[in-house]
Design a protein around this motif. Sequence first.
Motif, PDB file in Angstrom:
ATOM      1  N   GLU A   1       0.842  -1.200   0.000  1.00  0.00           N
ATOM      2  CA  GLU A   1       0.000   0.000   0.000  1.00  0.00           C
ATOM      3  C   GLU A   1       0.879   1.253   0.000  1.00  0.00           C
ATOM      4  O   GLU A   1       0.546   2.264  -0.630  1.00  0.00           O
TER       5      GLU A   1
ATOM      6  N   GLN B   1       1.955   3.032  -3.170  1.00  0.00           N
ATOM      7  CA  GLN B   1       0.968   3.863  -3.869  1.00  0.00           C
ATOM      8  C   GLN B   1       0.696   5.166  -3.126  1.00  0.00           C
ATOM      9  O   GLN B   1      -0.273   5.863  -3.413  1.00  0.00           O
TER      10      GLN B   1
ATOM     11  N   ARG C   1       6.675   6.675  -0.994  1.00  0.00           N
ATOM     12  CA  ARG C   1       6.820   5.493  -1.846  1.00  0.00           C
ATOM     13  C   ARG C   1       8.243   4.942  -1.749  1.00  0.00           C
ATOM     14  O   ARG C   1       8.452   3.721  -1.692  1.00  0.00           O
TER      15      ARG C   1
ATOM     16  N   ARG D   1       5.336  -4.413  -9.145  1.00  0.00           N
ATOM     17  CA  ARG D   1       5.045  -3.050  -8.682  1.00  0.00           C
ATOM     18  C   ARG D   1       6.316  -2.207  -8.624  1.00  0.00           C
ATOM     19  O   ARG D   1       6.314  -1.029  -8.998  1.00  0.00           O
TER      20      ARG D   1
END
Length: 708
Positions: free
Chosen positions: A564, A567, A574, A594
């Motif tokens: 999480e 993002q 981040r 990711r």
Amino acid sequence: MFAGIDEVDWASMEHAYGPADDVPALLRGLASADPSEREAALDGMYGAVHHQGDVYACTLACIPFLFELVVDPVVPDRGGIVELLTSIGGIDIDEEDIGEDEDEAEGAANYAMAAAAVSAGAGVFFALMADEDPGVRVSAPLALATLHGSPARVLTLLRERLLVEADDEVRLALVEAAGRVALRHEPLTGRIADWLSRLAAEANAPGLRLAALAQLARCAPEALPVDVVRVVAGLLRQLRSAPGVPEGSEAGSRALGTHADPTSAEAAPVTLVGRPRALPAEDGAGRTAPWTADLLRTLHVGLDDRVADRTALLADQLGSPDPGQRTDAVRMSGGLIRAWRGSYAELVRLVGEQLVSDEPKPAEAASHVLEELFGLAAPAADALAARVAADQGAWVKEWASGPPGLGSAVKALARLGDARAVPALAAALERPEVPHDVGSAIGYLGPPAAPLAGALRRRLSEVALDEEAYDRASPLLAGLTALRAGEAAPEVLRILRGAPEYRGEWLRTAALRALGSFGSAAHCAVPELRALIRRPGTAGATEAAEALWAVDGDAAAVLPVLIEGLQAEHARDRAAAARALGRLGAHAAVTAPRLRGLLLHEELWLRVDAAIALWEVSGRAGESVPVLLAAWEKNRHVRVRVAECLARAGAAGAGSEAEHVLRAELASVRRHNAMDGGYGSHDTYEDEKLLALCRRALLGNTGKGPTT
């Protein structure tokens, strides 16, 4: 004088601090018979009308009145006004300096108009070269060299004036101005270099010869004598042959080959043209030739990357019987080491010898320089330890505002990992207010600081959880983190739970880092950490998840939180999540796609952290290395982080691009983070760390793969 000054609409203009309606008073103040009023007016001109070199509309409007002042022989201290005009009109603007921003374009236009206006009136400086005021004669040569459009004519006058000028400082200014002409007008450089070479080689006085060598170093370093260090050392010995003779005395004048003028001693500036302020009286008092510091700085700048020559010259300067020259040499040694890589063991040892000087200034300067050298200060370790043991009153410095801090010698010794710093740090921990930097000193000291854990723990338990909690607790938490003192987990947990609203986020971050450093010894904090990760996507949740992984190793619990975090709204959050995922290694392999998606992010540091994390979770370097090497070239400040990764992973195989980059870094004599006009207190430490990492990375693959 000042005809038409009241007709200018000053109120419609602005300077750095608002409406310019006070400018007429400043201009009139420059002509005042009161020296303090003149000084205040000049300060006001630099502080507001020409603030940090800026040129405003009101600055342009002042130019005609400033010219009126400099040509009026009745006005005192006109040399300062000449320097002000030189500064206003002497800024060179390139096309690349003009941005698309409207304010930038307006500023560039003002600079250009100022240069044109001052240059148009620069002819008046020719007459000022023979002015009765030696302060004016000091300032006029550089004004001409900077502003006049006929450099050949200026050079001719400089050479003619040197033959008849009797004032010490003015003779130096004439030589300095010739160097400025050479730098600004390349076709004249050869002629000027020949003249300077003759001045340096002929039977001139040592001060003038040193000035000529300094300007040669600036404009034509290839023309310096091959034995320049020996020559300069000899000149310095001659200049200090009459220690303690104040400048302006007959003996001091002989050093320059001139006759002293007792009527000009008070009017003449202490330092060369171009120096922003004169030497403080206490620095110049009793010194034979304080201007040598300026000349030597100029010489060192010209010698540039000739580190061996500069080191040898400084070693000679550090042996001077003049404490002022030794102080200058200590400071210049710090500047050399900060900017250039080299072998400095002997130079550092000589700097360390200043710590036992009976003169306070060389000793104080040495402690400040050694403080910034970290491991490079090792040759001075014994001198530092002796200084610390002999001067317990300097273990902690109190300031008029802000918290106390450790003394420079204590910090330097701790940064060497030397156990002889422990008594000073132990005493600091017993003070009513703990120095703000005691935790970082403990971190550099390392294992020898282990006996301090008990005091850190006790003081942390006494911290009141009020608005001052962060200031009081943060140095203690930093020390416990460095020592990985898991026995302090209950005290740290109290801080985490009770952090006040004011700076509470900072305090919780420090507490979480401490708990994470304790590893499994902080198991009592697991329930609290699990509660804190229930707000995924926040910086606090990421920090708590990172600590929970270090304490409990529960990848299933922390992975969703860190995913999480990738993002989060802010790039820095981040990046923090990416770094935390990297520490999970293969346990976070599922996040590879990711992380891969962040390799093209516009924020460079996020790209770097994502690339490193991708490498660590996947065990594959193919996608990450090109991103890291591209960042290496784009931003030098990222190099330590990249080199750490390359060193862990051993990815610099023979013939690889990584090997080429690392070897190029090791071959560079300039420190990667050296800045012109500024520096950071940890710059040398960071660069030495980079060099060590580059060498380790080039040793080859360790066989362990990327790890944290």
